[in-house]
Design an enzyme around this catalytic site. Structure first.
Site, PDB file in Angstrom:
ATOM      1  N   ALA A 119       7.705  -4.920   4.591  1.00 28.07           N
ATOM      2  CA  ALA A 119       7.475  -6.107   6.222  1.00 28.07           C
ATOM      3  C   ALA A 119       6.739  -7.661   6.038  1.00 28.07           C
ATOM      4  O   ALA A 119       6.159  -7.675   5.082  1.00 28.07           O
ATOM      5  CB  ALA A 119       6.836  -5.457   7.235  1.00 28.07           C
ATOM      6  N   TRP A 175      -3.461   1.000  11.156  1.00 31.13           N
ATOM      7  CA  TRP A 175      -4.660   0.837  10.178  1.00 31.13           C
ATOM      8  C   TRP A 175      -4.761   1.492   9.206  1.00 31.13           C
ATOM      9  O   TRP A 175      -5.301   2.275   8.933  1.00 31.13           O
ATOM     10  CB  TRP A 175      -6.107   1.392  11.132  1.00 31.13           C
ATOM     11  CG  TRP A 175      -5.917   1.532  13.060  1.00 31.13           C
ATOM     12  CD1 TRP A 175      -4.830   0.322  13.136  1.00 31.13           C
ATOM     13  CD2 TRP A 175      -7.290   1.526  13.756  1.00 31.13           C
ATOM     14  NE1 TRP A 175      -5.570   0.360  14.823  1.00 31.13           N
ATOM     15  CE2 TRP A 175      -6.682   0.886  14.862  1.00 31.13           C
ATOM     16  CE3 TRP A 175      -8.463   2.469  13.289  1.00 31.13           C
ATOM     17  CZ2 TRP A 175      -8.519   0.622  15.561  1.00 31.13           C
ATOM     18  CZ3 TRP A 175      -9.128   2.165  13.996  1.00 31.13           C
ATOM     19  CH2 TRP A 175      -9.327   1.629  15.309  1.00 31.13           C
ATOM     20  N   THR A 177       5.360   0.158  13.315  1.00 29.35           N
ATOM     21  CA  THR A 177       3.169   0.164  13.858  1.00 29.35           C
ATOM     22  C   THR A 177       3.341   0.122  15.216  1.00 29.35           C
ATOM     23  O   THR A 177       3.956  -0.152  16.187  1.00 29.35           O
ATOM     24  CB  THR A 177       3.610  -1.610  13.175  1.00 29.35           C
ATOM     25  OG1 THR A 177       2.069  -1.943  13.911  1.00 29.35           O
ATOM     26  CG2 THR A 177       4.250  -2.659  14.069  1.00 29.35           C
ATOM     27  N   ASP A 178       2.347   0.413  15.357  1.00 29.18           N
ATOM     28  CA  ASP A 178       1.611   0.382  16.393  1.00 29.18           C
ATOM     29  C   ASP A 178       0.972  -0.633  17.439  1.00 29.18           C
ATOM     30  O   ASP A 178       1.012  -0.712  19.136  1.00 29.18           O
ATOM     31  CB  ASP A 178       0.125   1.186  16.249  1.00 29.18           C
ATOM     32  CG  ASP A 178      -0.957   0.346  16.011  1.00 29.18           C
ATOM     33  OD1 ASP A 178      -0.636  -0.119  14.722  1.00 29.18           O
ATOM     34  OD2 ASP A 178      -2.375   0.073  15.933  1.00 29.18           O
ATOM     35  N   GLN A 223       1.166  -0.992  -0.359  1.00 25.47           N
ATOM     36  CA  GLN A 223      -0.066   0.233   0.385  1.00 25.47           C
ATOM     37  C   GLN A 223       0.230   1.395   0.194  1.00 25.47           C
ATOM     38  O   GLN A 223       0.317   2.066  -0.541  1.00 25.47           O
ATOM     39  CB  GLN A 223      -0.916  -0.143   1.294  1.00 25.47           C
ATOM     40  CG  GLN A 223      -1.823  -1.865   1.365  1.00 25.47           C
ATOM     41  CD  GLN A 223      -2.735  -1.522   2.741  1.00 25.47           C
ATOM     42  OE1 GLN A 223      -3.676   0.135   2.346  1.00 25.47           O
ATOM     43  NE2 GLN A 223      -2.260  -1.901   3.305  1.00 25.47           N
ATOM     44  N   LEU A 224       1.702   1.433   0.813  1.00 24.67           N
ATOM     45  CA  LEU A 224       2.711   2.484   1.035  1.00 24.67           C
ATOM     46  C   LEU A 224       3.547   2.695   0.010  1.00 24.67           C
ATOM     47  O   LEU A 224       3.712   3.467  -0.698  1.00 24.67           O
ATOM     48  CB  LEU A 224       3.217   2.701   2.152  1.00 24.67           C
ATOM     49  CG  LEU A 224       3.962   3.708   2.643  1.00 24.67           C
ATOM     50  CD1 LEU A 224       3.251   5.050   2.781  1.00 24.67           C
ATOM     51  CD2 LEU A 224       4.882   3.136   4.168  1.00 24.67           C
ATOM     52  N   THR A 274       3.234  -8.655   7.465  1.00 24.75           N
ATOM     53  CA  THR A 274       1.954  -8.373   8.120  1.00 24.75           C
ATOM     54  C   THR A 274       1.009  -8.751   7.469  1.00 24.75           C
ATOM     55  O   THR A 274       0.270  -8.581   8.572  1.00 24.75           O
ATOM     56  CB  THR A 274       1.717  -6.542   6.824  1.00 24.75           C
ATOM     57  OG1 THR A 274       1.381  -7.252   5.848  1.00 24.75           O
ATOM     58  CG2 THR A 274       2.738  -5.969   7.037  1.00 24.75           C
ATOM     59  N   TYR A 311       4.012 -10.580  15.943  1.00 25.83           N
ATOM     60  CA  TYR A 311       3.970  -9.650  14.512  1.00 25.83           C
ATOM     61  C   TYR A 311       4.991  -8.194  15.350  1.00 25.83           C
ATOM     62  O   TYR A 311       5.760  -8.072  15.029  1.00 25.83           O
ATOM     63  CB  TYR A 311       3.066  -9.369  13.443  1.00 25.83           C
ATOM     64  CG  TYR A 311       2.897  -7.993  13.144  1.00 25.83           C
ATOM     65  CD1 TYR A 311       3.388  -7.669  11.690  1.00 25.83           C
ATOM     66  CD2 TYR A 311       1.834  -6.562  13.767  1.00 25.83           C
ATOM     67  CE1 TYR A 311       3.377  -6.468  10.911  1.00 25.83           C
ATOM     68  CE2 TYR A 311       2.233  -5.527  13.076  1.00 25.83           C
ATOM     69  CZ  TYR A 311       2.569  -5.536  11.560  1.00 25.83           C
ATOM     70  OH  TYR A 311       2.887  -3.937  11.438  1.00 25.83           O
TER      71      TYR A 311
END
Length: 281
Positions: free
Chosen positions: A62, A152, A103-104, A12-13, A64, A127
């Site tokens: 990554a 998210w 990541t959070d 996506q990124l 994910t 993860y």
């Protein structure tokens, strides 16, 4: 001309960075998918980095698959920890810049206020643990790195919550969505722009930064926003996480405090709903 390597170019990124790249012709962009940058084969990765020889690495690649990681721990750690360690080492030895995405999920979700960058980490799944190990290795091998923790993530590209909801809301009369996990979504296009803004900035301040869109919501509330913007007739019900068990535990509260990145790099971060609207244009 500086060469920018983007790993995970099909994600996506990476895909959003590819959209933006044409606006920045002063850089030579190298978009690397799994065939060009092999994160699960460290010997090959080392050779690939030497061959590409970038001045800047935007590490978006990554492992994910959060639930799958519970049974593929070794692979998750190889990609999210050992490959990151190697990339950081390369950038340090070659005086190259590195922005690494985290990541959070490095947090356990027991907080009730937005999390700062120096908050204690305590991952509750494989993860998250693999990503935290990557952060530690990254800053150890190259203290000049920038790490951006996000949450998210969604985009017009790839698989994500927004696209899944769009599909389900057109296919079904009703769906259930968890209402007790709190955070904020991140539109990948916004994060991609923020990364380029940092690269373009005259200053480079290493360390960990948080980035997500503004707003504090549950997945259920996010689904309601998707329903509203899409004009879907599907009935959306909120349910507790206990009613939707998954192999990997998720943090209940992972809202990120973005004050640091806004202050240091003077970034204007849109509200999640403003950015979500762009998905429906």
């Amino acid at each position: 001309m500086e060469r920018i390597l983007v790993t995970g170019s099909n994600g996506q990124l990476g895909s959003e960075l590819a959209v933006l790249a044409s606006k920045y012709p002063q850089y030579e962009w190298v978009f690397a998918d799994r065939s060009k940058i092999t994160l699960d084969d460290l010997e090959t990765l080392k050779i690939q980095l030497e061959e590409i020889h970038p001045n800047i690495i935007l590490n978006c690649g990554a492992y994910t698959a959060v639930d799958k990681a519970e049974t593929e721990k070794e692979l998750a750690f190889k990609i999210n920890h050992l490959a990151v360690e190697l990339i950081a080492k390369y950038t340090f030895e070659n005086n190259a810049k590195l922005i690494h995405i985290s990541t959070d999920y490095v947090f356990d979700g027991t907080s009730s206020i937005a999390l700062n960058e120096d908050e204690e980490t305590n991952p509750v799944n494989v993860y998250g643990a693999s990503k935290r190990a990557g952060e530690i290795a990254c800053l150890k091998e190259n203290p000049n790195s920038i790490i951006i923790r996000t949450s998210w993530v969604y985009s017009k590209f790839g698989n994500n919550f927004v696209k899944t909801m769009q599909r389900l809301m057109q296919e079904r009369d009703g769906i259930n969505v968890v209402n007790d996990q709190i955070g904020s979504p991140t539109y990948a296009a916004d994060l991609a722009q923020a990364m380029i803004d940092i690269v373009e900035s005259p200053k480079w301040i290493p360390g960990i930064y948080n980035y997500s869109n503004e707003g504090e919501i549950s997945w259920y509330e996010f689904a309601l926003s998707i329903k509203e913007l899409g004009g879907y007739n599907c009935n959306v019900e909120g349910i507790p996480s206990a009613s939707y068990p998954t192999p990997a535990k998720r943090p209940e509260f992972s809202l990120l405090n973005k004050k640091k990145i806004k202050t240091v790099y003077n970034l204007n971060i849109p509200n999640y709903k403003e950015s979500l609207k762009k998905m429906f244009v």
